[in-house]
Design a protein around this motif. Sequence first.
Motif, PDB file in Angstrom:
ATOM      1  N   LEU A  56       0.843  -1.208   0.000  1.00 13.47           N
ATOM      2  CA  LEU A  56       0.000   0.000   0.000  1.00 13.47           C
ATOM      3  C   LEU A  56       0.878   1.257   0.000  1.00 13.47           C
ATOM      4  O   LEU A  56       0.568   2.245  -0.679  1.00 13.47           O
ATOM      5  N   LEU A  57       1.997   1.211   0.744  1.00 15.85           N
ATOM      6  CA  LEU A  57       2.916   2.368   0.761  1.00 15.85           C
ATOM      7  C   LEU A  57       3.552   2.558  -0.620  1.00 15.85           C
ATOM      8  O   LEU A  57       3.658   3.687  -1.113  1.00 15.85           O
ATOM      9  N   ILE A  58       3.947   1.435  -1.236  1.00 15.51           N
ATOM     10  CA  ILE A  58       4.581   1.519  -2.573  1.00 15.51           C
ATOM     11  C   ILE A  58       3.596   2.126  -3.573  1.00 15.51           C
ATOM     12  O   ILE A  58       3.959   2.986  -4.386  1.00 15.51           O
ATOM     13  N   LYS A  59       2.317   1.703  -3.486  1.00 13.53           N
ATOM     14  CA  LYS A  59       1.302   2.257  -4.392  1.00 13.53           C
ATOM     15  C   LYS A  59       1.201   3.779  -4.203  1.00 13.53           C
ATOM     16  O   LYS A  59       1.117   4.534  -5.177  1.00 13.53           O
ATOM     17  N   ASP A  60       1.262   4.221  -2.936  1.00 10.63           N
ATOM     18  CA  ASP A  60       1.181   5.662  -2.679  1.00 10.63           C
ATOM     19  C   ASP A  60       2.407   6.405  -3.214  1.00 10.63           C
ATOM     20  O   ASP A  60       2.302   7.537  -3.689  1.00 10.63           O
ATOM     21  N   VAL A  61       3.582   5.756  -3.145  1.00 11.95           N
ATOM     22  CA  VAL A  61       4.791   6.372  -3.714  1.00 11.95           C
ATOM     23  C   VAL A  61       4.619   6.487  -5.233  1.00 11.95           C
ATOM     24  O   VAL A  61       4.837   7.553  -5.826  1.00 11.95           O
ATOM     25  N   THR A  62       4.164   5.398  -5.858  1.00 11.61           N
ATOM     26  CA  THR A  62       3.970   5.378  -7.314  1.00 11.61           C
ATOM     27  C   THR A  62       3.009   6.478  -7.771  1.00 11.61           C
ATOM     28  O   THR A  62       3.206   7.102  -8.796  1.00 11.61           O
ATOM     29  N   ARG A  63       1.968   6.698  -6.933  1.00 12.83           N
ATOM     30  CA  ARG A  63       0.965   7.705  -7.303  1.00 12.83           C
ATOM     31  C   ARG A  63       1.329   9.112  -6.842  1.00 12.83           C
ATOM     32  O   ARG A  63       0.501  10.028  -6.916  1.00 12.83           O
ATOM     33  N   GLY A  64       2.522   9.263  -6.237  1.00  9.51           N
ATOM     34  CA  GLY A  64       2.970  10.598  -5.815  1.00  9.51           C
ATOM     35  C   GLY A  64       2.308  11.103  -4.543  1.00  9.51           C
ATOM     36  O   GLY A  64       2.353  12.286  -4.230  1.00  9.51           O
ATOM     37  N   ARG A  65       1.693  10.183  -3.750  1.00 10.60           N
ATOM     38  CA  ARG A  65       1.031  10.615  -2.510  1.00 10.60           C
ATOM     39  C   ARG A  65       1.947  10.481  -1.305  1.00 10.60           C
ATOM     40  O   ARG A  65       1.577  10.831  -0.179  1.00 10.60           O
ATOM     41  N   CYS A  66       3.144   9.945  -1.547  1.00  9.02           N
ATOM     42  CA  CYS A  66       4.088   9.716  -0.446  1.00  9.02           C
ATOM     43  C   CYS A  66       5.465   9.599  -1.090  1.00  9.02           C
ATOM     44  O   CYS A  66       5.584   9.100  -2.217  1.00  9.02           O
ATOM     45  N   THR A  67       6.505  10.108  -0.408  1.00  8.46           N
ATOM     46  CA  THR A  67       7.849   9.994  -0.997  1.00  8.46           C
ATOM     47  C   THR A  67       8.487   8.682  -0.529  1.00  8.46           C
ATOM     48  O   THR A  67       8.033   8.071   0.436  1.00  8.46           O
ATOM     49  N   GLU A  68       9.574   8.327  -1.212  1.00  7.58           N
ATOM     50  CA  GLU A  68      10.308   7.113  -0.828  1.00  7.58           C
ATOM     51  C   GLU A  68      10.847   7.275   0.607  1.00  7.58           C
ATOM     52  O   GLU A  68      10.827   6.311   1.389  1.00  7.58           O
ATOM     53  N   ASP A  69      11.289   8.498   0.946  1.00  9.29           N
ATOM     54  CA  ASP A  69      11.800   8.736   2.308  1.00  9.29           C
ATOM     55  C   ASP A  69      10.700   8.541   3.351  1.00  9.29           C
ATOM     56  O   ASP A  69      10.934   7.982   4.424  1.00  9.29           O
ATOM     57  N   GLU A  70       9.498   9.027   3.017  1.00 10.79           N
ATOM     58  CA  GLU A  70       8.383   8.862   3.963  1.00 10.79           C
ATOM     59  C   GLU A  70       8.056   7.379   4.154  1.00 10.79           C
ATOM     60  O   GLU A  70       7.773   6.923   5.259  1.00 10.79           O
ATOM     61  N   ARG A  71       8.104   6.630   3.043  1.00  9.27           N
ATOM     62  CA  ARG A  71       7.832   5.182   3.126  1.00  9.27           C
ATOM     63  C   ARG A  71       8.846   4.506   4.081  1.00  9.27           C
ATOM     64  O   ARG A  71       8.471   3.734   4.961  1.00  9.27           O
ATOM     65  N   THR A  72      10.128   4.874   3.899  1.00 10.68           N
ATOM     66  CA  THR A  72      11.185   4.304   4.745  1.00 10.68           C
ATOM     67  C   THR A  72      10.964   4.707   6.200  1.00 10.68           C
ATOM     68  O   THR A  72      11.108   3.897   7.122  1.00 10.68           O
ATOM     69  N   GLU A  73      10.573   5.959   6.395  1.00 15.17           N
ATOM     70  CA  GLU A  73      10.386   6.479   7.757  1.00 15.17           C
ATOM     71  C   GLU A  73       9.208   5.771   8.450  1.00 15.17           C
ATOM     72  O   GLU A  73       9.313   5.356   9.608  1.00 15.17           O
ATOM     73  N   VAL A  74       8.097   5.604   7.718  1.00 21.69           N
ATOM     74  CA  VAL A  74       6.927   4.916   8.291  1.00 21.69           C
ATOM     75  C   VAL A  74       7.332   3.491   8.669  1.00 21.69           C
ATOM     76  O   VAL A  74       7.059   3.015   9.779  1.00 21.69           O
ATOM     77  N   LYS A  75       8.025   2.800   7.755  1.00 24.09           N
ATOM     78  CA  LYS A  75       8.409   1.406   8.011  1.00 24.09           C
ATOM     79  C   LYS A  75       9.363   1.293   9.208  1.00 24.09           C
ATOM     80  O   LYS A  75       9.331   0.309   9.939  1.00 24.09           O
ATOM     81  N   SER A  76      10.192   2.336   9.406  1.00 24.97           N
ATOM     82  CA  SER A  76      11.160   2.282  10.512  1.00 24.97           C
ATOM     83  C   SER A  76      10.453   2.350  11.869  1.00 24.97           C
ATOM     84  O   SER A  76      11.029   2.004  12.892  1.00 24.97           O
ATOM     85  N   ARG A  77       9.214   2.816  11.869  1.00 21.94           N
ATOM     86  CA  ARG A  77       8.472   2.920  13.135  1.00 21.94           C
ATOM     87  C   ARG A  77       7.577   1.704  13.377  1.00 21.94           C
ATOM     88  O   ARG A  77       6.775   1.699  14.280  1.00 21.94           O
ATOM     89  N   ILE A  78       7.724   0.680  12.535  1.00 17.72           N
ATOM     90  CA  ILE A  78       6.878  -0.512  12.666  1.00 17.72           C
ATOM     91  C   ILE A  78       7.736  -1.720  13.031  1.00 17.72           C
ATOM     92  O   ILE A  78       8.757  -1.983  12.390  1.00 17.72           O
ATOM     93  N   SER A  79       7.317  -2.438  14.077  1.00 11.45           N
ATOM     94  CA  SER A  79       8.048  -3.655  14.466  1.00 11.45           C
ATOM     95  C   SER A  79       7.030  -4.730  14.849  1.00 11.45           C
ATOM     96  O   SER A  79       5.822  -4.490  14.809  1.00 11.45           O
ATOM     97  N   SER A  80       7.538  -5.896  15.222  1.00 11.02           N
ATOM     98  CA  SER A  80       6.597  -6.952  15.631  1.00 11.02           C
ATOM     99  C   SER A  80       7.203  -7.782  16.755  1.00 11.02           C
ATOM    100  O   SER A  80       8.426  -7.805  16.945  1.00 11.02           O
TER     101      SER A  80
END
Length: 290
Positions: A56-80
Amino acid sequence: MTSSSSKSIKNICVVGAGQMGIGIGLVAARVAKLNIQFVDSNPDQVQRGLAFLDSLLIKDVTRGRCTEDERTEVKSRISSAPSISEMNTADFVIEAVSENVQLKRKIFRELSEKLPQETILATNTSSISITKIASAARWPENVVGMHFMNPVPVMRLVEIIPGLQTSGDTLDATLELAQRMGKTTTMSQDVPGFIANRLLMPYINEAMVALQEGIATREDIDTTMKLGTNTPMGPLTLADFIGLDTCLAIMKVLHEELGDSKYRPAVLLQKYVDAGWLGVKSGRGIYKYE
Ligand code: CAA
């Protein structure tokens, strides 16, 4: 102050990395910019969920709704973490496991043994009594219902449900968090199905009865309601999308708790679930999926 206030909420734990949990985690990380930890004992489920979240993040990057840096930043705040005993501490927990009251009560007991008193414990249950779930926790005043709609990133609503013992602080913080996640809230009494499923599930169930009675084909039932009432999906397509097992579980709660025969689950709904025809997720429900 017995529970976290919304402004002090930074770390969220989402218990259950299924379609609802993943959607909730994504919105909390992306829109509210919070740290998210998923807790799920099934590593395949977590891997699948995180891959879907990233798609879903990649789709938003492709559509220009999110930058690659934002995608990396969001993912860095997610763990399990694989279990509640191994999770990090959290300010707010949202439980999103299947509609099983015993399982939910066990999770709430474990969470309140692990986490500090001020942590708010929310359940995404779609029909089960908040009061009943809360009574398994050490501090029922910090337990609340927070019912998201599927798909969470798209649907704008969250129903908020205070249980009998939910404190005003817990309720205020939950309302604020939902707003930080970009959602509109409604408030329901703690009654079976709350608002959404008290109205939606009898509608879906009646569509199953109509199919069972041969009133029309599945396609005509869906097309009539989709085009005739201007909804994105007809009731049978929506039932497959939600999951027929979930629809059946909610109808059973309505029927058992309200005791009125008008909520009796359709025989065909039970039969499809018995056959393992659960909808989109199992590849077959009322319709077939490739
Ligand atoms: N997760 C995240 N996003 C999703 C998604 C999912 N599972 N499924 C679809 N989307 C997104 C798509 O990526 C797309 O986003 P973009 O516009 O940014 O690309 C957008 O939704 C539209 O998707 P599509 O173009 O593929 O398809 P569509 O226009 O037919 O919309 C739908 C799909 C949003 C699911 C729409 O059919 C719909 O709103 N259906 C009704 C959903 C509904 O009623 N939900 C409530 C169920 S009841 C409930 O949840 C409560 C309960 O307790 C049971």
